[in-house]
Design an enzyme around this catalytic site. Structure first.
Site, mmCIF file in Angstrom:
data_model
loop_
_atom_site.group_PDB
_atom_site.id
_atom_site.type_symbol
_atom_site.label_atom_id
_atom_site.label_comp_id
_atom_site.label_asym_id
_atom_site.label_seq_id
_atom_site.Cartn_x
_atom_site.Cartn_y
_atom_site.Cartn_z
ATOM 1 N N HIS A 8 -2.377 -5.568 -13.118
ATOM 2 C CA HIS A 8 -2.038 -6.894 -12.616
ATOM 3 C C HIS A 8 -1.884 -7.838 -13.805
ATOM 4 C CE1 HIS A 8 -3.924 -5.805 -8.506
ATOM 5 N NE2 HIS A 8 -2.627 -5.624 -8.502
ATOM 6 N N GLY A 55 5.470 -3.849 -9.876
ATOM 7 C CA GLY A 55 4.681 -3.551 -8.677
ATOM 8 C C GLY A 55 5.190 -4.227 -7.417
ATOM 9 N N ASP A 60 4.753 0.191 -7.406
ATOM 10 C CA ASP A 60 3.550 0.855 -6.877
ATOM 11 C C ASP A 60 3.955 1.969 -5.917
ATOM 12 O OD1 ASP A 60 1.993 -1.008 -8.262
ATOM 13 O OD2 ASP A 60 1.811 -2.325 -6.523
ATOM 14 N N ASP A 80 -6.888 -6.839 -10.772
ATOM 15 C CA ASP A 80 -7.528 -8.147 -10.886
ATOM 16 C C ASP A 80 -8.177 -8.447 -9.544
ATOM 17 O OD1 ASP A 80 -8.344 -10.747 -11.169
ATOM 18 O OD2 ASP A 80 -6.347 -11.569 -11.512
ATOM 19 N N HIS A 87 1.522 -8.189 -2.781
ATOM 20 C CA HIS A 87 1.873 -6.827 -2.365
ATOM 21 C C HIS A 87 0.616 -5.975 -2.144
ATOM 22 C CE1 HIS A 87 1.433 -6.711 -6.686
ATOM 23 N NE2 HIS A 87 1.424 -5.404 -6.679
ATOM 24 N N ASP A 90 0.780 -2.512 -0.533
ATOM 25 C CA ASP A 90 1.261 -1.446 -1.418
ATOM 26 C C ASP A 90 0.138 -0.934 -2.315
ATOM 27 O OD1 ASP A 90 3.774 -1.867 -0.361
ATOM 28 O OD2 ASP A 90 4.451 -3.122 -2.028
ATOM 29 N N ARG A 96 -5.127 4.669 -1.496
ATOM 30 C CA ARG A 96 -5.357 5.661 -0.435
ATOM 31 C C ARG A 96 -4.732 6.999 -0.810
ATOM 32 N NH1 ARG A 96 -2.514 7.665 3.512
ATOM 33 N NH2 ARG A 96 -0.821 6.149 3.325
#
Length: 134
Positions: A8, A55, A60, A80, A87, A90, A96
């Site tokens: 980030h 991202g 991502d 961060d 997002h 995402d 996950r």
């Protein structure tokens, strides 16, 4: 090993400094990164980085697709935790996928250092077995 580098905005300097410090280890691997992060790593080091989109523009998700295809071995995602991300879904999906496909994931400097130490010792040999099962 294929290693994804994501950071980030408030963590980009930290990830770039990390790649400078661990360039001797990272140079033997294939690096992927989201847009600006990849550019900054290449400008600060002699490392070659395959860049995806930023991202928020799908980077991502592009890395997530590599994970789902068993083509990513390690993810360094310096998040961060104090800033809302537009997002966020995402980001959650990427994390996950790392859990689903058992991809080691560092979301902070401390964990990244432990994973890189393991990588330099050869602790990630299990990923080669996982790729053969694909």
């Amino acid at each position: 090993m294929n290693i994804a580098c994501i950071a980030h905005d408030q963590k980009k300097d930290e990830l770039v400094n990390f790649t400078i410090a661990y360039e001797p280890v990272l140079k033997d691997h294939t690096l992927f990164a989201t847009g600006t992060t990849g550019t900054r790593i290449m400008e600060a080091t002699n490392l070659s980085v395959h860049r995806f989109r930023s991202g928020p523009l799908g980077g991502d998700q592009q890395i997530g697709a590599k994970i789902a295809e068993n083509e990513m071995d390690l993810v360094l995602f310096f998040k961060d935790p104090l800033t809302a991300q537009p997002h966020e879904p995402d980001i959650s999906a990427l994390i996950r996928l790392c859990d689903v496909y058992e991809i080691p994931l560092a979301t902070n400097l401390a964990t990244a250092e432990i994973l890189i130490a393991g990588l330099s010792r050869g602790d990630f040999d299990f990923r080669e077995l996982a790729k053969r099962r694909k």
